[in-house]
Write a protein that holds these residues in place. Structure first.
Motif, short mmCIF file in Angstrom:
data_model
loop_
_atom_site.label_atom_id
_atom_site.label_comp_id
_atom_site.label_asym_id
_atom_site.label_seq_id
_atom_site.Cartn_x
_atom_site.Cartn_y
_atom_site.Cartn_z
N VAL B 210 0.81 -1.21 0.00
CA VAL B 210 0.00 0.00 0.00
C VAL B 210 0.85 1.27 0.00
CG1 VAL B 210 -1.65 1.32 1.33
CG2 VAL B 210 -2.05 -1.09 0.94
N PRO B 211 1.79 1.43 0.92
CA PRO B 211 2.56 2.67 0.89
C PRO B 211 3.41 2.79 -0.37
CG PRO B 211 2.92 1.52 2.94
CD PRO B 211 2.18 0.59 2.06
N TYR B 220 0.28 11.50 -3.41
CA TYR B 220 -0.36 10.41 -2.68
C TYR B 220 -1.78 10.22 -3.18
CZ TYR B 220 3.41 10.77 0.75
OH TYR B 220 4.62 10.78 1.38
N TRP B 222 -4.69 9.55 -1.95
CA TRP B 222 -5.19 9.40 -0.60
C TRP B 222 -6.43 8.54 -0.50
CZ3 TRP B 222 -2.30 10.38 3.34
CH2 TRP B 222 -1.26 11.32 3.20
N LEU B 225 -5.44 4.97 -0.81
CA LEU B 225 -4.58 4.67 0.32
C LEU B 225 -5.40 4.39 1.57
CD1 LEU B 225 -1.57 7.14 0.39
CD2 LEU B 225 -1.49 4.69 0.69
N MET B 226 -6.32 5.30 1.84
CA MET B 226 -7.09 5.16 3.06
C MET B 226 -8.02 3.96 2.99
SD MET B 226 -5.90 7.29 5.04
CE MET B 226 -4.32 7.26 4.23
N CYS B 229 -5.94 0.99 3.77
CA CYS B 229 -5.65 0.88 5.20
C CYS B 229 -6.82 0.32 5.98
CB CYS B 229 -5.34 2.26 5.78
SG CYS B 229 -3.89 3.01 5.10
#
Lengths: 306, 258
Positions: B210-211, B220, B222, B225-226, B229
């Motif tokens: 993921v990162p 990013y 986002w 990404l979120m 997570c």
């Protein structure tokens, strides 16, 4: 245990001999650890006194040259200072807050299950992912925290801290994220300790008229000392050896001001390829941690005798 | 008069209690709450400084999740993580339970020293945590099992090892569960070894994939990404919540000297 039974009928085999069996049952674990920890550790020592790099085929012995290079490097001094600073401050805060939180979670109350789930999340989530969330929360332009603070009207119109852009604030942010992540662990550990305090002692104290805080400081905390030490040990280990929070949040910046030993070792050894110096830097962590661990264990043993 | 004072004091304590808990819960959960909202936020909504970051200012969208599941190897990473996790837990159990038993029952002082030595290696190699740590936990769980049980089994004709397998292991389930949960969580956190050892992107685990892949240089993604997570964190957190009582039980079993 010297108890040796006579098994009904079968002869006495190796599966019955206590000592041999004990040794055999420990052996796989010991072997595994020796191979995966001992061997790389020896390699690390060897690398640190050589001139090996990521690309080199062979390497030669260079004595303590790497260590001499490191000690003169200001980045190293910063990394060392930061490692100690972050570890100490984070540990103190985590243990104190964990104590408070575990006390709050002791009794049952409405919504406890849900609340506890929320409080646990920072530790359970994979570190890299949780920290990425914080990356935005502390962002220089879009930080929701700053947005909240600004719109609360408590601060002036120019208030917009660069959480990750200024060295002091960056250090504070890193410590805050460490605390955020370790708080659930510390709380659970101390909760376990709290639960194991016999109820009769507390009842006796109540009968004697001791108030809540008096009880807390003269009975509860002293009795929990071994557990508190366990929490302290974990906090120290997890903070001193953590590289992810630094890598994701600041990458060691701004201007290498938030490097710690582990991250510096990583950047030097793996990113830049100078394995020998990277190994030397990383090795500095070992005596530190071993000393801490032995101290803790000694203290814990003494506390248990009481 | 006295009765009134007492109730007021009780209420004050109650209030303080709830306020404290709320503050802690907020502190812990705000990043995740924000992650939840951001997963469904449109980019234009996110990047607007004047918008409240905690609510939807424009309509929510599923675009980021779509991107996550179709344009990246996210599902693959989840599978990899699960695979690694299960494997690690199995190996850990296989090594740690016999070793823990032997530490507690069979080897006396030298065993204790060896156990502490192994725990120290935990510090040196922070990501080879599983074995030493699980030893300690398994230890604690095994201490409180009365030896009489095994003796009874042995009189019935089982060898010591047989007694171990048939009697001790089932009873120490809380301790074992603790080991399982602890190990699995530690695997989830794993980042640096994965980063260093694995180069093929379809072998990544979630915490590295993921990162690495949802960040292109300084940009990013986002939303995705979120989303990534959250999907990785929330189920585990829920499971963990269920097992925390067992976890604490595992830790305190050793404390009850019986």
């Amino acid at each position: 245990m010297s108890f040796t039974p006579s098994p009904a009928g079968r002869g006495f085999t190796v599966f019955d001999k206590g000592n041999v069996l004990g040794f055999m049952m420990m052996a796989p674990a010991v072997l595994y650890v020796l191979l995966l920890v001992g061997y790389p550790l020896i390699l690390a020592f060897m690398y640190s006194v050589s001139d090996i790099t990521v690309g080199s085929e062979q390497f030669k012995y260079v004595g303590l040259a790497n260590f001499r290079t490191i000690i003169d490097d200001p980045n190293f001094k910063t990394a060392l200072k930061n490692t100690i600073l972050f570890t100490v401050v984070s540990t103190v805060i985590v243990v104190v807050l964990g104590k408070i939180l575990s006390l709050s979670l002791l009794k049952a109350f409405r919504g406890k299950f849900l609340l506890r789930g929320l409080i646990l999340m920072p530790y359970v989530a994979p570190i890299s992912l949780g920290v990425i969330g914080w990356l935005w929360m502390l962002d220089s332009i879009y930080s929701p925290i700053n947005w909240l603070l600004k719109h609360s009207g408590l601060f002036g119109p120019d208030f917009w801290p660069m959480w990750l852009g200024k060295p002091d604030l960056a250090m504070a942010s890193i410590i805050a994220v460490h605390v955020w992540r370790l708080l659930p662990l510390a709380t659970v550990i101390m909760l376990a300790g709290l639960i194991s305090i016999p109820q009769d002692i507390q009842d006796a104290a109540k009968v004697d008229g001791a108030g809540y805080f008096r009880q807390l400081f003269t009975i509860t905390i002293p009795m929990m000392l071994p557990i508190i030490l366990v929490a302290v040990l974990f906090a120290i280990v997890f903070t001193a050896t953590d590289i992810i929070i630094i890598l994701v949040l600041t990458r060691g910046g701004p201007y290498d001001s938030t490097q710690v030993l582990v991250s510096l070792a990583f950047y030097t050894g793996i990113d830049a390829g100078d394995l020998a110096v990277g190994a030397a830097i990383a090795l500095f962590l070992v005596p530190l941690l071993v000393a801490v661990a032995i101290t803790m264990l000694k203290l814990a043993r003494r506390a248990e005798v009481v | 008069m006295e009765g009134w004072k007492k109730t007021a004091k009780e209420w004050a304590l109650r209030l303080a209690h709830y306020v404290t808990l709320t503050i802690f819960a907020l502190f812990a959960a705000i990043p995740f709450f924000w992650m939840l909202i951001t997963t469904f936020k449109q980019d234009a909504d996110l990047y607007n400084r004047n918008f409240n970051p905690f609510i939807f200012n424009m309509a929510p969208t599923l675009d980021h999740l779509r991107y996550l599941f179709t344009q990246t190897l996210y599902v693959r990473w989840l599978l990899n993580t699960a695979f690694v996790g299960v494997l690690v837990v199995l190996i850990t159990l296989a090594l740690a339970i016999p070793a823990g038993y032997s530490l507690v029952r069979l080897t006396g002082r030298m065993g204790e020293r060896l156990g502490i030595g192994i725990f120290l290696t935990y510090l040196v190699a922070p990501t080879i945590l599983f074995i030493p740590m699980s030893r300690v936990v398994a230890n604690l769980g095994l201490k409180s099992i009365p030896p009489e049980l095994e003796e009874a089994a042995m009189i019935d004709g089982y060898s010591r090892f047989g007694a171990f397998v048939r009697m001790v292991i089932p009873i120490s389930t809380p301790g074992i569960l603790t080991v399982v949960i602890f190990s699995f969580t530690l695997v989830l956190q794993e980042y640096i070894y994965t980063l260093t050892f694995i180069t093929a992107s379809d072998h990544y685990t979630v915490s590295v994939g993921v990162p690495t892949f949802l960040v292109h240089g300084d940009v990013y993604n986002w939303g995705a990404l979120m989303g990534g997570c959250l999907i990785a964190s929330v189920p585990i957190a829920i499971i963990y919540n269920f097992f925390v009582d067992r976890f604490i039980g595992g830790l305190t079993l050793g404390a009850v000297k019986g």
